[in-house]
Scaffold this active site. Structure first.
Site, mmCIF file in Angstrom:
data_model
loop_
_atom_site.group_PDB
_atom_site.id
_atom_site.type_symbol
_atom_site.label_atom_id
_atom_site.label_comp_id
_atom_site.label_asym_id
_atom_site.label_seq_id
_atom_site.Cartn_x
_atom_site.Cartn_y
_atom_site.Cartn_z
ATOM 1 N N TRP A 18 -0.624 3.273 -3.727
ATOM 2 C CA TRP A 18 -0.150 3.957 -3.115
ATOM 3 C C TRP A 18 0.661 2.270 -2.267
ATOM 4 O O TRP A 18 0.371 1.390 -2.310
ATOM 5 C CB TRP A 18 -0.286 4.433 -1.914
ATOM 6 C CG TRP A 18 0.787 5.355 -1.090
ATOM 7 C CD1 TRP A 18 1.766 4.842 -0.769
ATOM 8 C CD2 TRP A 18 1.109 4.354 0.768
ATOM 9 N NE1 TRP A 18 2.392 5.595 0.455
ATOM 10 C CE2 TRP A 18 1.566 5.340 0.755
ATOM 11 C CE3 TRP A 18 -0.619 4.516 1.198
ATOM 12 C CZ2 TRP A 18 1.874 5.090 2.786
ATOM 13 C CZ3 TRP A 18 -0.153 4.382 2.505
ATOM 14 C CH2 TRP A 18 0.721 4.598 3.112
ATOM 15 N N ASP B 194 -9.464 6.354 1.398
ATOM 16 C CA ASP B 194 -8.045 7.458 1.355
ATOM 17 C C ASP B 194 -8.224 8.464 1.677
ATOM 18 O O ASP B 194 -7.515 8.946 0.102
ATOM 19 C CB ASP B 194 -7.039 6.174 1.043
ATOM 20 C CG ASP B 194 -4.858 7.050 1.635
ATOM 21 O OD1 ASP B 194 -4.447 6.125 1.405
ATOM 22 O OD2 ASP B 194 -5.396 8.272 2.298
ATOM 23 N N LYS C 114 -0.070 15.926 4.718
ATOM 24 C CA LYS C 114 0.003 17.171 3.540
ATOM 25 C C LYS C 114 -0.654 18.844 3.141
ATOM 26 O O LYS C 114 -0.520 19.706 3.402
ATOM 27 C CB LYS C 114 0.087 16.904 2.119
ATOM 28 C CG LYS C 114 0.744 15.816 1.562
ATOM 29 C CD LYS C 114 0.628 14.436 2.789
ATOM 30 C CE LYS C 114 1.015 12.723 1.343
ATOM 31 N NZ LYS C 114 1.751 12.366 2.423
#
Lengths: 459, 429
Positions: free
Chosen positions: A187, A269, A305
């Protein structure tokens, strides 16, 4: 010193010559900032501020999709990607989880609630339950009271607080030279977070093997073996962004073994727990394995999410330490860091998550909602793969279903991607990354046939 | 390079191999053994101590959160209405842009500067949504650290809000001070301030509290602001305004932002932090804004792009709830009107409590001059009490405040003002 991740030359060429929409692109490599110590006093003290875009060697417009524009675009174009990863229904629409609607109504009706400040570290019920979700009901670390949580602004906020803490307290005091390893690719914001937290030595560890379209385990382990002791490694807990390629359980075990032997610090993460496989426990396996192996670690959790709470900014930094005392001291220092960045976190999202996680009925409903999202993505994966195989599209396509989560590295090269965008009006990233949520039952055929054309026309 | 190694590093290779096989033994040492316990936050720590106290008469005059005359948190009616309106729209939860909700940003700038302001009309400004006042200050401080190449020094008034110093320091700036509060008068040390400011090196950053100075409650008068502006302009100083109490100080939003507007009128391109924690009671929703007044639209665009680059690796994009509420209120004529009345209501209650406290101190027979309590403005009051007296107030009367003698007048009610006056008199007679 490596500042920012670099693309391979052919991708750079592509990015330079093709205007791409997406603020992700705009922000990605803008680490070169003007430093004009010798300027005479200008009429405005800000005139030395360069335009963020122009600083980059990339020629692209700034574009931050207006939400209305995106919806229009979805009709005219097929948005298989956009700069912020968000789930879409089969109608291509955002989805507010039914359980979230229910809980928000409950909160709105609760007249005992007000808008007072949360504690610096956040809502206690949120922190405890968020950590419990990550580490598991039967977590020995939780039972031994050596887990702490810091409510943060999304996964980004959790990463930043963790990074700020590590820079101050890990491997000495204020040791900015501790290497931080980020997967290649990753990312794009990972790099910025750690640079802005003050780390000076950001490195890449091998991850994606483009040739075999899978994990470069050998390269990864080699990089860990040769990393200086005490280096920090950012690990994607599941649904690796952007490749969708996760280590298998056996591979995680190998990774953990090397990290333990070399005293490498695991910073997980976890942005997609539940969203990847549809099962919370399965998606947390790696984090829990590391905890069971005795590691002290950080885990930055996002509920953007899996709860669909994107704009409420709900995240949790879970801290697993050797014992209660260590964790308490760590949390007390985290408070000091939080106090100078945002003082205390926003309450709405944390309330929604805490309410849901602490009520068995709502919790079950949430897991169901999460599974709905995960299942749709899994369905799109299998349907896309099936079509490509039925079309006889050159190449192998099992990676589409072997990869997991929102993203897939299709393996399309820049020429093929350009064709998709220009000729077929299917927007995807230069890297060949697609957001599976952009696929619907209505556009599957079109997308599959377009990929087929792109791959057969351009090699 | 590691200065403090975990103990396992000193083990032999053989012992290290055993660590892999024995998780229990491996837990012998921690990465965090050397991490010190941080001191409790001085301001928020007061509330925590208060909560633990079992005295029925206890008073929390610590943190600056408004309370109604029953000592309860106050959710504004205009806020409730806005929330209901928003809920009815059933909006999605998609990410905001990095700079936040555009309608909020625009409305916030207009609230601060007035919607007919030349800056607003020309568009030569940028406003980004931030995580309340703290987030705004941090974004601003980080922006200065990266782009303000003329100086690392930020001059704060003495005293200032306790969190200003660590915010600027963590962002990489250095802190200096200019005289502000005069303990002899419990008022503004105007001569001292002018003297210090006229000696600040050119092109340094100077921070002003736009209104309702925290912690003293002492504000310059308009004619004093004019002179301050003149000196700032003369010395080419960079003015950073912190406005956390617009409307809350005098009850009039235009009066409270007068200083900011005056500076801009004088051609000083300021930066401004705003918070809606107090004036809309949106504390835990974290609503704020950071604005940069620029030379022109082009500069504003460039500055905006760089602010976004700073924000993205902090928290990506801001939370929506509070900004939507604030934006709805500011842009709906009915709600805005109601809100302005409610803000005035809060400000008036505070002014009333100040008056009552002074009256009660007189009644107690205190011989001290307590005029500063009514001269000062806003949520806070620098009583002039010394740390020992504050400690006595806490120990004997369960009255909680910060050691500098600052009280949050919002915590005073008609029900407890008598008790407070009595206690203050006891420790100061």
């Amino acid at each position: 010193m490596q500042r920012g991740l670099h693309f391979p030359a052919h991708v750079d060429w592509f990015r330079k010559h093709f205007v791409l929409k997406g603020a992700e692109e705009m922000l990605f490599q803008l680490q070169s900032l003007p430093c004009d110590m010798d300027l005479p006093v200008p009429s405005s003290m800000l005139s030395a501020v360069g335009n963020g875009q122009e600083d980059s060697s990339l020629l692209h417009r700034a574009y931050e999709p207006n939400p209305q524009h995106v919806h229009w675009m979805v009709g005219r174009w097929h948005y298989l990607d956009h700069y912020k990863s968000a789930y879409r229904t089969d109608e291509g629409q955002p989805w507010v989880l039914p359980v979230v609607k229910k809980v928000e109504q409950k909160i709105a009706n609760d007249t005992s609630l007000n808008h007072e400040y949360l504690p610096i570290l956040g809502l206690p019920e949120f922190r405890a339950n968020a950590s419990r979700i990550a580490l598991g009901e039967d977590s020995c670390a939780i039972k031994e009271n050596r887990v702490g949580g810091v409510q943060c602004l999304g996964g980004t906020g959790a990463l930043r607080i963790g990074a700020e803490f590590l820079r101050r307290w890990y491997n000495g005091n204020n040791n900015t030279t501790t290497p931080v390893y980020i997967s290649s690719p990753s990312w794009e914001n990972h790099n910025s977070v750690f640079v802005n937290a003050g780390f000076k030595d950001i490195r890449a560890y091998r991850y994606w093997d483009a040739a075999k379209r899978g994990l470069d385990l050998e390269g990864l382990l080699e990089d860990m073996e040769s990393a200086p002791e005490f280096s920090i490694f950012i690990l994607h807990a599941c649904a690796h962004n952007p490749t969708g390629t996760d280590p298998t359980l056996e591979q995680w075990k190998q990774i953990a073994a090397v990290m333990k032997r070399r005293f490498l610090f695991p910073f997980f993460d976890s942005a997609y727990q539940g969203f990847a496989s549809g099962c919370l426990d399965r998606d947390a396996w790696a984090v829990r394995y590391f905890v069971s192996e005795g590691f002290e670690l950080f885990c930055a959790q996002s509920f953007s999410k899996n709860f669909g709470l994107y704009n409420e900014r709900v995240g949790n930094l879970s801290v697993v330490g050797k014992d209660t005392d260590n964790v308490q001291r760590v949390l007390s220092q985290m408070e000091k860091i939080v106090r100078t960045i945002w003082s205390n976190p926003p309450s709405q999202g944390a309330r929604i998550v805490a309410t849901t996680l602490t009520c068995p009925q709502l919790f079950a409903e949430w897991k169901d909602n999460v599974k709905t999202m995960a299942d749709r993505v899994l369905l799109m994966r299998s349907e896309l793969r099936a079509r490509l195989q039925a079309l006889g599209t050159p190449g192998t396509w099992n990676h589409i279903t072997e990869q997991i989560g929102m993203f897939s590295f299709t393996g399309l090269n820049p020429k093929q991607v350009e064709y998709m965008i220009k000729e077929k009006h299917i927007y995807l990233m230069a890297s060949g990354r697609i957001n599976m949520c952009g696929l619907t039952t209505k556009n599957l055929d079109y997308v599959a046939s377009s990929i087929h054309e792109a791959v057969t026309k351009f090699q | 390079m590691a200065l403090l190694q975990p103990a396992r590093r000193l083990l032999s290779a053989a012992a290290q191999r055993h660590l892999c096989l024995a998780p229990v033994a491996a837990r012998a040492s921690s990465w965090w053994s050397h991490v010190e316990m941080g001191p409790p936050d001085p301001i928020l720590g007061v509330t925590e101590a208060f909560k633990r106290d079992t005295n029925a008469k206890k008073m929390n005059l610590g943190v600056g959160a408004y309370r109604d005359d029953n000592g309860k948190p106050f959710v504004l009616n205009s806020v409730r209405k806005a929330e209901a309106q928003i809920a009815a729209k059933k909006m999605d939860k998609e990410y905001l842009p990095i700079a936040g909700l555009a309608e909020f940003n625009k409305a916030s700038a207009e609230l601060a500067l007035g919607d007919t302001n030349e800056v607003i009309k020309s568009g030569r400004y940028v406003t980004v949504q931030t995580i309340s006042g703290t987030g705004s200050l941090r974004v601003g401080a980080s922006f200065l650290q990266r782009f303000f190449k003329y100086s690392r020094d930020v001059y704060l008034p003495k005293p200032s809000w306790g969190n200003h110093t660590p915010i600027f320091r963590d962002a990489g700036m250095q802190l200096q001070a200019y005289r502000y509060y005069d303990p002899k008068t419990c008022g503004f040390d105007f001569a001292g301030a002018l003297d210090d400011i006229s000696k600040i090196p050119e092109q340094s950053v100077i921070l002003f509290h736009a209104c309702a100075h925290n912690p003293t409650g002492v504000d310059p008068r308009p004619e004093q602001w004019k002179e301050l502006a003149a000196v700032v302009k003369k010395r080419n100083l960079f003015a950073f305004f912190d406005m956390a109490y617009q409307g809350f100080a005098s009850g009039d939003i235009n009066r409270d932002s007068w200083a900011v507007r005056h500076f801009i009128e004088q051609g000083i391109n300021v930066v401004l932090s705003q918070s809606y924690a107090k004036n809309m009671g949106l504390y835990g929703e974290r609503v704020g804004a950071f604005s940069v007044i620029c030379k022109d639209v082009d500069e504003a665009k460039r500055v905006e792009s760089q602010l976004k680059i700073l924000i993205r690796p902090m928290y990506s994009n801001p939370p929506i709830k509070g900004a939507r509420i604030a934006s709805t209120i500011l842009t709906s004529p009915d709600l805005r009107k109601e809100w302005l009345e409610e803000v005035k209501g809060m400000a008036d209650r505070i002014i009333d409590m100040r008056n009552q406290l002074v009256a009660n101190l007189k009644k107690e027979g205190s011989s001290h001059n307590w005029q500063h309590i009514t001269d000062q403005i806003g949520m806070f009051c620098y009583t002039g009490l010394k740390p020992e007296q504050v400690e006595q107030l806490t120990k004997e009367f369960s009255i909680y405040m910060t050691k500098d003698g600052r009280i949050s007048v919002a915590g005073v009610t008609s029900g407890n003002v008598g008790y407070l006056a009595h206690a203050i008199h006891q420790v100061s007679k």
